[in-house]
Design an enzyme around this catalytic site. Structure first.
Site, PDB file in Angstrom:
ATOM      1  N   ALA A  12       0.869  -1.199   0.000  1.00 37.50           N
ATOM      2  CA  ALA A  12       0.000   0.000   0.000  1.00 37.50           C
ATOM      3  C   ALA A  12       0.893   1.232   0.000  1.00 37.50           C
ATOM      4  O   ALA A  12       0.911   2.007   0.948  1.00 37.50           O
ATOM      5  CB  ALA A  12      -0.923  -0.025   1.219  1.00 37.50           C
ATOM      6  N   HIS A  46     -27.191  19.808  22.012  1.00 35.77           N
ATOM      7  CA  HIS A  46     -26.603  19.076  23.137  1.00 35.77           C
ATOM      8  C   HIS A  46     -27.462  17.859  23.453  1.00 35.77           C
ATOM      9  O   HIS A  46     -28.683  17.973  23.472  1.00 35.77           O
ATOM     10  CB  HIS A  46     -26.524  19.982  24.367  1.00 35.77           C
ATOM     11  N   ASP A  49      -8.487  11.281 -10.223  1.00 36.86           N
ATOM     12  CA  ASP A  49      -7.148  10.824  -9.818  1.00 36.86           C
ATOM     13  C   ASP A  49      -6.111  10.978 -10.919  1.00 36.86           C
ATOM     14  O   ASP A  49      -4.913  10.962 -10.643  1.00 36.86           O
ATOM     15  CB  ASP A  49      -7.192   9.331  -9.438  1.00 36.86           C
TER      16      ASP A  49
HETATM   17  P1  FAD Z   1     -11.348   5.584 -10.664  1.00 35.84           P
HETATM   18  O1  FAD Z   1     -12.282   5.396  -9.547  1.00 35.84           O
HETATM   19  O2  FAD Z   1     -10.054   4.847 -10.643  1.00 35.84           O
HETATM   20  O3  FAD Z   1     -12.167   5.235 -11.990  1.00 35.84           O
HETATM   21  C1  FAD Z   1     -11.588   5.239 -13.245  1.00 35.84           C
HETATM   22  C2  FAD Z   1     -12.395   4.324 -14.128  1.00 35.84           C
HETATM   23  O4  FAD Z   1     -11.958   4.492 -15.463  1.00 35.84           O
HETATM   24  C3  FAD Z   1     -12.208   2.827 -13.818  1.00 35.84           C
HETATM   25  O5  FAD Z   1     -13.445   2.185 -13.803  1.00 35.84           O
HETATM   26  C4  FAD Z   1     -11.336   2.326 -14.956  1.00 35.84           C
HETATM   27  O6  FAD Z   1     -11.575   0.963 -15.253  1.00 35.84           O
HETATM   28  C5  FAD Z   1     -11.826   3.215 -16.085  1.00 35.84           C
HETATM   29  N1  FAD Z   1     -10.869   3.390 -17.190  1.00 35.84           N
HETATM   30  C6  FAD Z   1      -9.559   3.731 -17.118  1.00 35.84           C
HETATM   31  N2  FAD Z   1      -9.033   3.856 -18.346  1.00 35.84           N
HETATM   32  C7  FAD Z   1     -10.044   3.562 -19.224  1.00 35.84           C
HETATM   33  C8  FAD Z   1     -10.123   3.527 -20.625  1.00 35.84           C
HETATM   34  N3  FAD Z   1      -9.093   3.833 -21.391  1.00 35.84           N
HETATM   35  N4  FAD Z   1     -11.310   3.172 -21.173  1.00 35.84           N
HETATM   36  C9  FAD Z   1     -12.387   2.868 -20.406  1.00 35.84           C
HETATM   37  N5  FAD Z   1     -12.360   2.917 -19.067  1.00 35.84           N
HETATM   38  C10 FAD Z   1     -11.211   3.261 -18.489  1.00 35.84           C
HETATM   39  N6  FAD Z   1     -11.285   8.075  -1.665  1.00 35.84           N
HETATM   40  C11 FAD Z   1     -12.106   8.758  -0.861  1.00 35.84           C
HETATM   41  O7  FAD Z   1     -12.420   9.910  -1.146  1.00 35.84           O
HETATM   42  N7  FAD Z   1     -12.621   8.179   0.276  1.00 35.84           N
HETATM   43  C12 FAD Z   1     -12.297   6.927   0.643  1.00 35.84           C
HETATM   44  O8  FAD Z   1     -12.775   6.440   1.664  1.00 35.84           O
HETATM   45  C13 FAD Z   1     -11.420   6.182  -0.175  1.00 35.84           C
HETATM   46  N8  FAD Z   1     -11.092   4.917   0.145  1.00 35.84           N
HETATM   47  C14 FAD Z   1     -10.281   4.204  -0.677  1.00 35.84           C
HETATM   48  C15 FAD Z   1      -9.952   2.906  -0.316  1.00 35.84           C
HETATM   49  C16 FAD Z   1      -9.144   2.145  -1.128  1.00 35.84           C
HETATM   50  C17 FAD Z   1      -8.800   0.734  -0.738  1.00 35.84           C
HETATM   51  C18 FAD Z   1      -8.681   2.701  -2.367  1.00 35.84           C
HETATM   52  C19 FAD Z   1      -7.825   1.885  -3.295  1.00 35.84           C
HETATM   53  C20 FAD Z   1      -8.995   3.996  -2.732  1.00 35.84           C
HETATM   54  C21 FAD Z   1      -9.793   4.766  -1.880  1.00 35.84           C
HETATM   55  N9  FAD Z   1     -10.128   6.092  -2.188  1.00 35.84           N
HETATM   56  C22 FAD Z   1     -10.935   6.799  -1.350  1.00 35.84           C
HETATM   57  C23 FAD Z   1      -9.647   6.752  -3.416  1.00 35.84           C
HETATM   58  C24 FAD Z   1     -10.740   6.746  -4.482  1.00 35.84           C
HETATM   59  O9  FAD Z   1     -11.099   5.422  -4.766  1.00 35.84           O
HETATM   60  C25 FAD Z   1     -10.240   7.468  -5.719  1.00 35.84           C
HETATM   61  O10 FAD Z   1      -9.821   8.775  -5.396  1.00 35.84           O
HETATM   62  C26 FAD Z   1     -11.353   7.563  -6.763  1.00 35.84           C
HETATM   63  O11 FAD Z   1     -11.825   6.289  -7.104  1.00 35.84           O
HETATM   64  C27 FAD Z   1     -10.856   8.280  -8.013  1.00 35.84           C
HETATM   65  O12 FAD Z   1     -11.912   8.413  -8.905  1.00 35.84           O
HETATM   66  P2  FAD Z   1     -11.676   8.491 -10.467  1.00 35.84           P
HETATM   67  O13 FAD Z   1     -13.039   8.518 -11.071  1.00 35.84           O
HETATM   68  O14 FAD Z   1     -10.723   9.561 -10.788  1.00 35.84           O
HETATM   69  O15 FAD Z   1     -10.939   7.104 -10.859  1.00 35.84           O
HETATM   70  P1  AMP Z   2       0.088   6.813   0.584  1.00 33.42           P
HETATM   71  O1  AMP Z   2       0.766   7.398  -0.624  1.00 33.42           O
HETATM   72  O2  AMP Z   2      -0.555   7.822   1.500  1.00 33.42           O
HETATM   73  O3  AMP Z   2      -0.831   5.688   0.250  1.00 33.42           O
HETATM   74  O4  AMP Z   2       1.255   6.170   1.479  1.00 33.42           O
HETATM   75  C1  AMP Z   2       2.161   5.221   1.007  1.00 33.42           C
HETATM   76  C2  AMP Z   2       3.293   5.111   2.040  1.00 33.42           C
HETATM   77  O5  AMP Z   2       4.150   4.014   1.665  1.00 33.42           O
HETATM   78  C3  AMP Z   2       4.173   6.353   2.124  1.00 33.42           C
HETATM   79  O6  AMP Z   2       4.124   6.828   3.453  1.00 33.42           O
HETATM   80  C4  AMP Z   2       5.573   5.838   1.757  1.00 33.42           C
HETATM   81  O7  AMP Z   2       6.588   6.447   2.555  1.00 33.42           O
HETATM   82  C5  AMP Z   2       5.488   4.340   2.069  1.00 33.42           C
HETATM   83  N1  AMP Z   2       6.458   3.526   1.322  1.00 33.42           N
HETATM   84  C6  AMP Z   2       6.763   3.595  -0.007  1.00 33.42           C
HETATM   85  N2  AMP Z   2       7.706   2.667  -0.356  1.00 33.42           N
HETATM   86  C7  AMP Z   2       8.018   1.985   0.795  1.00 33.42           C
HETATM   87  C8  AMP Z   2       8.930   0.893   1.114  1.00 33.42           C
HETATM   88  N3  AMP Z   2       9.692   0.321   0.186  1.00 33.42           N
HETATM   89  N4  AMP Z   2       8.968   0.458   2.402  1.00 33.42           N
HETATM   90  C9  AMP Z   2       8.189   1.013   3.345  1.00 33.42           C
HETATM   91  N5  AMP Z   2       7.335   2.030   3.107  1.00 33.42           N
HETATM   92  C10 AMP Z   2       7.228   2.526   1.852  1.00 33.42           C
END
Ligand code: FAD
Ligand code: AMP
Length: 474
Positions: A275, A450, A318
């Site tokens: 992660a 409250h 993202d």
């Molecule tokens: P994504 O959700 O990644 O969606 C992109 C979509 O585009 C996907 O379905 C992908 O398949 C599709 N795609 C990509 N390229 C193509 C292409 N060329 N053609 C067709 N489709 C395509 N964020 C929060 O705010 N709160 C949380 O609690 C939170 N918890 C998280 C927990 C975990 C374990 C993880 C991994 C992430 C978490 N996040 C959380 C982050 C959050 O999931 C992302 O910030 C968010 O999903 C980003 O949204 P997005 O639409 O930019 O991209």
């Molecule tokens: P985030 O980007 O918030 O999901 O955090 C990822 C974390 O992984 C950061 O705090 C990094 O410093 C840590 N990290 C990245 N590479 C390594 C590694 N090789 N060993 C231990 N921690 C790492």
């Protein structure tokens, strides 16, 4: 003949699907293309957030917290349960069903709003054409505007080769079918801590290896220290300054090598979650000659309105700069859909809340005390501990505090930080206050019901000027 749309969105995650819906509500002809496939090969809208991120992780956080509370807290409430047992199969089934309900909901929303949902891979060609490769072959669509919302994928470490079974990413870690006896997590970031907490509560021995010496550097350090203390008490073994150099599967275990200030160490775990962050995903997204530029880290370059370098091509979520958060992407998607329709749209990047869904939860908005100090602006601080909150006591959830950092000159609220029960819900008040440029006095003069947890924010605001009623004014 290609199909012609006003807007084509590539990606139906929390940035893409709201963009498509708002654009359709703005009376535009919209298609949204997404390639997400679940492990069983079925397509699903919703992106990382709904399928493998925010939603499934919160489903498991809730279930695991209930299990832990039943084990450790029910007796204090006077509730006796006989022998407590974990049915992980049922817990995982519930997680999957929550996800399914939410992803199906997007199909419904698309239909209700007139968005054409297309399942397949989308690739932008020059001249705002999009070629879609799906189960029934390829077709070319054309649009006046294209919104790229392709999201992000987990960063992998070359020396820690992912196999999806023993060395896993966050998605795999949400779908374990047994509780690992010993679990390693590389990275003490938001995702590492949330997943580590889930499996710790369900009984794993969890070791978190974090390369940095500082715990949660992006969080106000008063709050981060408090969090570190609670996580340690819960049995999360967080090793700071521990950089993983390699890992390899050996039999049914993983051997991990890491280095810290004391030298080299080895560790054996049953599963290892990597992660270490996420990277923007643009694979096969842009054909030659589109004019869309990437920055040195692979993010699509955009301005403050999410315009790329190519005319009428936008990018949100993202895959562009800024925090990788679902709600940030959603607001960008909505802004772009409004701008395309000729309406007003903006995102206030200064007030994006962040939440870490551990127990206690951590949530914040605005600047940390460390950032304000570095800016040299004179400031004042107020805090209030949940130990002094009647509601938190009644809930048996009195860990944590609320903290407000305000400007000395004009009383502007610069940052609000909470660690404690429902911190993720409480922070909305702080976001609203900052969105409306509230002063600390505005919060002080606002009536809070409250007994509620929200009184902690009120009392922290009063404490900024040493006027707290229910807290000690230090
Ligand atoms: P994504 O959700 O990644 O969606 C992109 C979509 O585009 C996907 O379905 C992908 O398949 C599709 N795609 C990509 N390229 C193509 C292409 N060329 N053609 C067709 N489709 C395509 N964020 C929060 O705010 N709160 C949380 O609690 C939170 N918890 C998280 C927990 C975990 C374990 C993880 C991994 C992430 C978490 N996040 C959380 C982050 C959050 O999931 C992302 O910030 C968010 O999903 C980003 O949204 P997005 O639409 O930019 O991209
Ligand atoms: P985030 O980007 O918030 O999901 O955090 C990822 C974390 O992984 C950061 O705090 C990094 O410093 C840590 N990290 C990245 N590479 C390594 C590694 N090789 N060993 C231990 N921690 C790492």
């Amino acid at each position: 003949m290609s199909d012609v749309y006003d807007v084509i969105v590539i990606g139906a995650g929390p940035a893409g699907y709201p963009a498509a819906i708002r654009a359709a509500q703005n009376k535009l002809k919209v298609a949204c293309v997404d390639e997400w496939q679940n492990t069983d090969g079925t397509y699903a809208f919703g992106g990382t957030c709904l399928n493998a991120g925010c939603i499934p992780s919160k489903a498991l956080l809730e279930s695991s917290e209930l299990f832990q509370r039943a084990k450790d807290e029910f007796a204090v409430h006077g509730i006796k349960v006989g022998s407590l047992a974990l049915d992980l199969g049922a817990m995982q089934k519930r997680r999957a069903s929550v996800v399914k309900t939410m992803t199906n909901g997007i199909n419904t929303l698309f239909k209700a709003n007139g968005v054409v949902g297309i399942q397949g891979h989308g690739r932008l060609l020059p001249g705002n054409k999009v070629v879609v490769k799906g189960a029934d072959g390829e077709k070319t669509l054309e649009a006046k505007n294209v919104i790229l919302a392709s999201g992000s994928v987990p960063v992998r470490l070359r020396s820690v080769p992912h196999d999806g079974k023993y060395i896993v990413d966050s998605w795999n870690a949400l779908e374990f079918d047994a509780v690992p006896k010993r679990l390693g997590v590389i990275g003490a970031g938001v995702i590492g801590l949330e997943l580590g907490s889930v499996w710790r509560r369900l009984g794993s021995e969890v070791v978190v290896l974090e390369a940095l010496e500082q715990f949660l550097p992006m969080v106000d350090q008063t709050i981060a220290k408090e969090a570190q203390r609670h996580f340690k008490k819960q049995g999360l073994d967080i090793k700071l300054g521990a950089k993983v150099s390699s890992a390899a599967v050996s039999g049914k275990a993983v051997d991990v090598l890491y280095t810290d200030g004391q030298g080299d160490h080895s560790l054996q775990v049953e599963k290892l979650i990597v992660a270490v962050g996420r990277r923007p995903y643009t694979q096969e997204l842009l054909a030659e000659g589109t004019g869309v530029e990437l920055d040195e880290r692979g993010f699509i370059k955009v301005d403050e309105h999410c315009k790329t370098n190519a005319p009428n091509v936008w990018a949100v979520g993202d895959v562009v700069r800024g925090p990788m958060l679902a709600h940030k992407g959603k607001e960008e998607g909505v802004m772009v859909a409004d701008l395309i329709a000729g309406n007003y749209g903006e995102v206030n990047y200064k007030v994006i809340p962040s939440v870490i869904y551990t127990a206690p939860e951590i949530a914040w908005v605005g600047q940390t005390e460390e950032q304000v100090k570095a800016s040299a602006r004179p400031y004042k601080v107020g805090t209030f501990p949940f130990a002094a909150s009647g509601r938190a006591r009644a809930m048996e959830a009195a860990a944590g505090m609320a903290k407000i950092v305000s400007a000395k000159d004009d009383d502007e609220v610069l940052g609000i930080h909470v660690i404690g029960p429902m911190a993720g819900e409480l922070i909305s008040e702080a976001v609203l206050a900052m969105e409306y440029s509230a002063s600390t006095e505005d919060i002080q003069r606002t009536i809070h019901a409250h007994p509620t947890l929200s009184e902690a924010i009120h009392e922290a605001a009063l404490n900024v000027d040493k006027k707290a009623i229910d807290g000690l004014n230090r």
